[in-house]
Design a protein around this motif. Sequence first.
Motif, PDB file in Angstrom:
ATOM      1  N   LYS A 266       0.803  -1.224   0.000  1.00 24.52           N
ATOM      2  CA  LYS A 266       0.000   0.000   0.000  1.00 24.52           C
ATOM      3  C   LYS A 266       0.833   1.269   0.000  1.00 24.52           C
ATOM      4  CE  LYS A 266      -3.769  -2.234   2.555  1.00 24.52           C
ATOM      5  NZ  LYS A 266      -4.587  -2.214   3.784  1.00 24.52           N
ATOM      6  N   THR A 267       2.006   1.224   0.570  1.00 20.16           N
ATOM      7  CA  THR A 267       2.764   2.462   0.762  1.00 20.16           C
ATOM      8  C   THR A 267       4.074   2.435  -0.004  1.00 20.16           C
ATOM      9  OG1 THR A 267       3.852   1.558   2.730  1.00 20.16           O
ATOM     10  CG2 THR A 267       1.821   2.807   3.055  1.00 20.16           C
ATOM     11  N   SER A 268       4.624   3.613  -0.200  1.00 24.02           N
ATOM     12  CA  SER A 268       5.944   3.758  -0.826  1.00 24.02           C
ATOM     13  C   SER A 268       6.720   4.784  -0.017  1.00 24.02           C
ATOM     14  CB  SER A 268       5.808   4.220  -2.275  1.00 24.02           C
ATOM     15  OG  SER A 268       5.211   5.502  -2.314  1.00 24.02           O
ATOM     16  N   GLU A 269       8.033   4.726  -0.142  1.00 25.29           N
ATOM     17  CA  GLU A 269       8.886   5.678   0.566  1.00 25.29           C
ATOM     18  C   GLU A 269       9.780   6.380  -0.438  1.00 25.29           C
ATOM     19  OE1 GLU A 269      11.040   3.857   3.704  1.00 25.29           O
ATOM     20  OE2 GLU A 269       9.295   2.869   4.571  1.00 25.29           O
ATOM     21  N   ARG A 270       9.808   7.692  -0.340  1.00 23.64           N
ATOM     22  CA  ARG A 270      10.646   8.467  -1.251  1.00 23.64           C
ATOM     23  C   ARG A 270      12.032   8.635  -0.657  1.00 23.64           C
ATOM     24  NH1 ARG A 270      11.611  14.029  -2.160  1.00 23.64           N
ATOM     25  NH2 ARG A 270      10.074  14.646  -0.596  1.00 23.64           N
ATOM     26  N   LEU A 271      13.044   8.250  -1.430  1.00 21.65           N
ATOM     27  CA  LEU A 271      14.427   8.336  -0.972  1.00 21.65           C
ATOM     28  C   LEU A 271      15.019   9.694  -1.367  1.00 21.65           C
ATOM     29  CD1 LEU A 271      16.761   6.584   0.296  1.00 21.65           C
ATOM     30  CD2 LEU A 271      17.477   6.158  -2.056  1.00 21.65           C
ATOM     31  N   LYS A 272      15.406  10.480  -0.374  1.00 21.36           N
ATOM     32  CA  LYS A 272      16.013  11.780  -0.656  1.00 21.36           C
ATOM     33  C   LYS A 272      17.531  11.699  -0.672  1.00 21.36           C
ATOM     34  CE  LYS A 272      12.248  14.481   1.418  1.00 21.36           C
ATOM     35  NZ  LYS A 272      11.905  15.487   2.453  1.00 21.36           N
ATOM     36  N   TYR A 273      18.092  10.838   0.191  1.00 18.84           N
ATOM     37  CA  TYR A 273      19.548  10.715   0.260  1.00 18.84           C
ATOM     38  C   TYR A 273      19.904   9.255   0.500  1.00 18.84           C
ATOM     39  CZ  TYR A 273      24.390  11.273   1.798  1.00 18.84           C
ATOM     40  OH  TYR A 273      25.754  11.174   1.914  1.00 18.84           O
ATOM     41  N   ASP A 274      20.815   8.736  -0.296  1.00 24.74           N
ATOM     42  CA  ASP A 274      21.286   7.367  -0.135  1.00 24.74           C
ATOM     43  C   ASP A 274      22.665   7.423   0.520  1.00 24.74           C
ATOM     44  OD1 ASP A 274      22.493   4.788  -0.596  1.00 24.74           O
ATOM     45  OD2 ASP A 274      20.916   4.401  -2.057  1.00 24.74           O
ATOM     46  N   SER A 275      22.733   7.004   1.786  1.00 25.18           N
ATOM     47  CA  SER A 275      23.982   7.104   2.530  1.00 25.18           C
ATOM     48  C   SER A 275      25.041   6.154   1.980  1.00 25.18           C
ATOM     49  CB  SER A 275      23.739   6.805   4.013  1.00 25.18           C
ATOM     50  OG  SER A 275      23.158   5.520   4.181  1.00 25.18           O
ATOM     51  N   ARG A 276      24.602   5.055   1.410  1.00 26.81           N
ATOM     52  CA  ARG A 276      25.556   4.104   0.822  1.00 26.81           C
ATOM     53  C   ARG A 276      26.200   4.679  -0.436  1.00 26.81           C
ATOM     54  NH1 ARG A 276      24.515  -2.348  -0.277  1.00 26.81           N
ATOM     55  NH2 ARG A 276      26.040  -2.649  -1.942  1.00 26.81           N
ATOM     56  N   LEU A 277      25.396   5.311  -1.279  1.00 23.47           N
ATOM     57  CA  LEU A 277      25.909   5.907  -2.512  1.00 23.47           C
ATOM     58  C   LEU A 277      26.343   7.355  -2.326  1.00 23.47           C
ATOM     59  CD1 LEU A 277      23.247   4.497  -5.007  1.00 23.47           C
ATOM     60  CD2 LEU A 277      25.535   3.596  -4.536  1.00 23.47           C
TER      61      LEU A 277
ATOM     62  N   THR B  48      24.671  10.168  -2.203  1.00 23.32           N
ATOM     63  CA  THR B  48      24.098  11.009  -3.257  1.00 23.32           C
ATOM     64  C   THR B  48      22.682  11.416  -2.876  1.00 23.32           C
ATOM     65  OG1 THR B  48      25.362   9.723  -4.882  1.00 23.32           O
ATOM     66  CG2 THR B  48      23.641  11.159  -5.739  1.00 23.32           C
ATOM     67  N   TYR B  49      22.341  12.677  -3.184  1.00 24.02           N
ATOM     68  CA  TYR B  49      20.972  13.168  -3.013  1.00 24.02           C
ATOM     69  C   TYR B  49      20.190  12.931  -4.304  1.00 24.02           C
ATOM     70  CZ  TYR B  49      22.471  15.599   1.216  1.00 24.02           C
ATOM     71  OH  TYR B  49      22.942  15.888   2.481  1.00 24.02           O
ATOM     72  N   PHE B  50      18.899  12.631  -4.161  1.00 24.18           N
ATOM     73  CA  PHE B  50      18.061  12.366  -5.326  1.00 24.18           C
ATOM     74  C   PHE B  50      16.813  13.235  -5.264  1.00 24.18           C
ATOM     75  CE2 PHE B  50      20.423   8.431  -4.486  1.00 24.18           C
ATOM     76  CZ  PHE B  50      21.108   8.332  -5.682  1.00 24.18           C
ATOM     77  N   MET B  51      16.377  13.654  -6.443  1.00 25.39           N
ATOM     78  CA  MET B  51      15.185  14.488  -6.545  1.00 25.39           C
ATOM     79  C   MET B  51      13.937  13.625  -6.427  1.00 25.39           C
ATOM     80  SD  MET B  51      16.239  17.662  -7.098  1.00 25.39           S
ATOM     81  CE  MET B  51      14.920  18.532  -7.943  1.00 25.39           C
ATOM     82  N   ASP B  52      12.823  14.253  -6.089  1.00 27.52           N
ATOM     83  CA  ASP B  52      11.533  13.578  -6.024  1.00 27.52           C
ATOM     84  C   ASP B  52      11.200  13.001  -7.402  1.00 27.52           C
ATOM     85  OD1 ASP B  52       8.985  12.720  -5.527  1.00 27.52           O
ATOM     86  OD2 ASP B  52       8.231  14.633  -4.797  1.00 27.52           O
ATOM     87  N   VAL B  53      10.739  11.744  -7.418  1.00 30.42           N
ATOM     88  CA  VAL B  53      10.409  11.127  -8.696  1.00 30.42           C
ATOM     89  C   VAL B  53       9.149  11.728  -9.311  1.00 30.42           C
ATOM     90  CG1 VAL B  53      11.483   8.928  -8.127  1.00 30.42           C
ATOM     91  CG2 VAL B  53       9.094   9.282  -7.561  1.00 30.42           C
TER      92      VAL B  53
END
Length: 819
Positions: A244-255, A257-262
């Motif tokens: 039912k739910t999704s989570e938006r990733l803003k920052y990946d600590s492993r990579l 890198t910051y990512f923009m909203d899809v």
Amino acid sequence: MIDKAIQRFRKLVESLEVRDISAANEATTRKRVIDTILESVLGWNPDADISYEERVTEDNNTRYSDYIVRTPATAFILEAKREGTTFNIPPNRRTCLLGGAVAGTAAGKACAQVRDYCRKKNIPFAVATNGSCWIVFPAVRTDGVPYEKTQAHVFQDFADIDARFIDFWNLLSRERVIEGGLETTLFGSTDDMVRRRLLTVVKEPGFRIGRNAVYEHIEPTVAIAMTDEALLRDVDGLRFCYVKTSERLKYDSRLRTYFMDVKPDLERRVIRPRRKKSKQTHLDSLIQTTHIERPLQFILLLGPVGAGKSTFLEYTRQVTAASIIDNKILWMKVDFKHATNADDPRQFIYGRLLDAIDSDREFSLASWEKTQSHAYETMIATLKQGALALLAECDEPAFKKEIASKVYDDRKQVIPFVRTVMRHVTSHTPSFLVVDNVDQIEDVEYQKRVFLETQAAAREMGMHAILSLRDSTYLRHMTTPVFDAFQMDTLFIDPPQVVPVLSRRFAYAKKFITGKKATIVGESGYRFVVDDLGSFFDILTDSILSEETGFMLEVLSGNNVRRGLALVRNFMASGHTSADKALWEFARTGSFKFAPHEFYKGAIFAQRKYWREEESTIPNIFDSHYGRVPTQLLRYLLVSRLKRLGSKEDFSGESARAIIEFLHSCGVSRKDGATLVQDLLGYGLINTRDGRPMDDDATILATRLGAYLVQELSSRFYYFESCLIDACVHDDVFWDGLVEATQKIEASRGYARMEARVQRASLFLKYIRQCQEEWIAHAKKYGADDLWTDNYVQALEHALKSEFARVLASAQRQYQRLR
């Protein structure tokens, strides 16, 4: 550009006509004529593109070439003779055979001299000129044509150049050379990709291996639990598997890198149903408030490819809104997934609605007595009181037959019948026309027609409408009257994470197969009995949903659940997957876990023995397909650059136009630069900030997949080796070495074979390093910033050397156990 070039050429010719040039030497000719033509007329940069008097040495014999003109994609050597030197070319010739009439003449000797320079420097094209006469030809040929039978392109003198200036400029200008003009004109093609790939060397490059020994026993279960088509027809499965739910990733600590909203900027208020954890979604609420007096609603359901829009619609209908809809609201679905370009959108919509009417039992739409007779009441009454009044009075059976004929004619035409029935139904029953997969057909005009016909059909029949399509399709059309003229409720479906989806799918699959026995015939012919095939899904859960492989799968899926499911199905079926060994070990020890490299190979290679980019969902990051060493790594360099920029929280993207223009200044054509960006977009390694298709104003960023590929996957042996076999190699020495290494691998067995594979990978790594070094040297000449000239390969080299050591140690342990 060409207009200014011819003006400059004519100005040069006018200035020369008043001088005595018959006694001019090579230096004077070069300064007075050739430099001006190369720089002012043809647009070459004297500081970055041209080398003067470069040493040409072979067998301790040193000469100096007059000019070497280079781009990242190609190069030519120009030999200048003094203007007094007569090039005796037969008159009115545009081409000449180098072994023909010019052989032995001053022109022939100049051509032979520059040919020898080209061969020693391994530069493909040559130009011989005395300032006014220009002879252009391929000097290094790989197509078997000898020098004597090579056709040279000739421009006899200034008058000939002026008369054929477009040909001259298209052949030798910087703008056209970087677009492949020399290759296209002199060879007829710029495609040199296939010839220098190791795929042409390995045995059976197109061989497809069979499925593993377990898959035939689990295939029916896979079809039920791992395909959306089956799940959408299974209410219990839908309820069990839906995330039912999704989570938006803003920052990946492993990579790092910051990512923009899809979600792109859709310029309208948007509800995100998957962000809310309440039992009822916003769509449920819209449906619940529907009644026949309410103005017609038009609901837009948007989301990226593979986000689960179709699943969301079916889950809404069958689960969350079932109590609202069942027996109260008519829900009629039209799926353009089954349409083709030959289908008229209006006819297709009404045709599917007719099918729905015929199959309906809930509202008795197929019944003449309960529904259709009432829909035609007005028509029947009108005919009974008017045109067929006498017939109705005199012959009731004949009157009914006439009515039946008219209704049947309507039905054969489809649209009049469906419209009449549905207008009647919607007068007392709230109804929804649900149109899914409207962008399944990529034709833009076809899509517009689907939008318009959906709106028209819904209004004609008095139905509320739900239109489901990709967000990128909506962005392409949102400013057109098709959408701009209508008020709509807009919902955006965020894709769920793939790992939670798979966790539920595996658990659901296990319910169907637990307790079933099977006799497995292993690869070497041995047989064993598996008491519980459900254990295979325990193995898959432990392996694929583990931290390392789960992360890989999540990233490779690229926010596309459909792709993630396809990768897992590939893995479960692939002959690269040692499924029989897994079940054997699990039965013997109670545990087994597929290694990440085995998952990658099964998921990405599927049934192929060797990976090739053109058949894959991920690209070869080490080959940009530009045909020269300096530009080999442009994909890798651009994604690495964007990832580095993305490590800063305030980075909001880089202009695609600025990137293309910079590459153009370095000698990469604008077309090739745009293709580079478009390819990376297509493979999902970068995206545009606003989610729109690529255009001149696009701003681009690295995606999670792009960041993962350059930071981690590029240094995994299984990916690196598949890339080196697929890549085109443009250096003769490295090519010969890689061919020899491949032949050694083919002849080796056991641990020696793995050693040979690592040695070949090490050689390709050295080639990659050379590509990086040549790019840095080249880019610096054009004022590239630090991020364009950073040595990204250095970190890759360090990681791969550790990877090579790990691979050899693992192979050594494996072969020692087998002894």
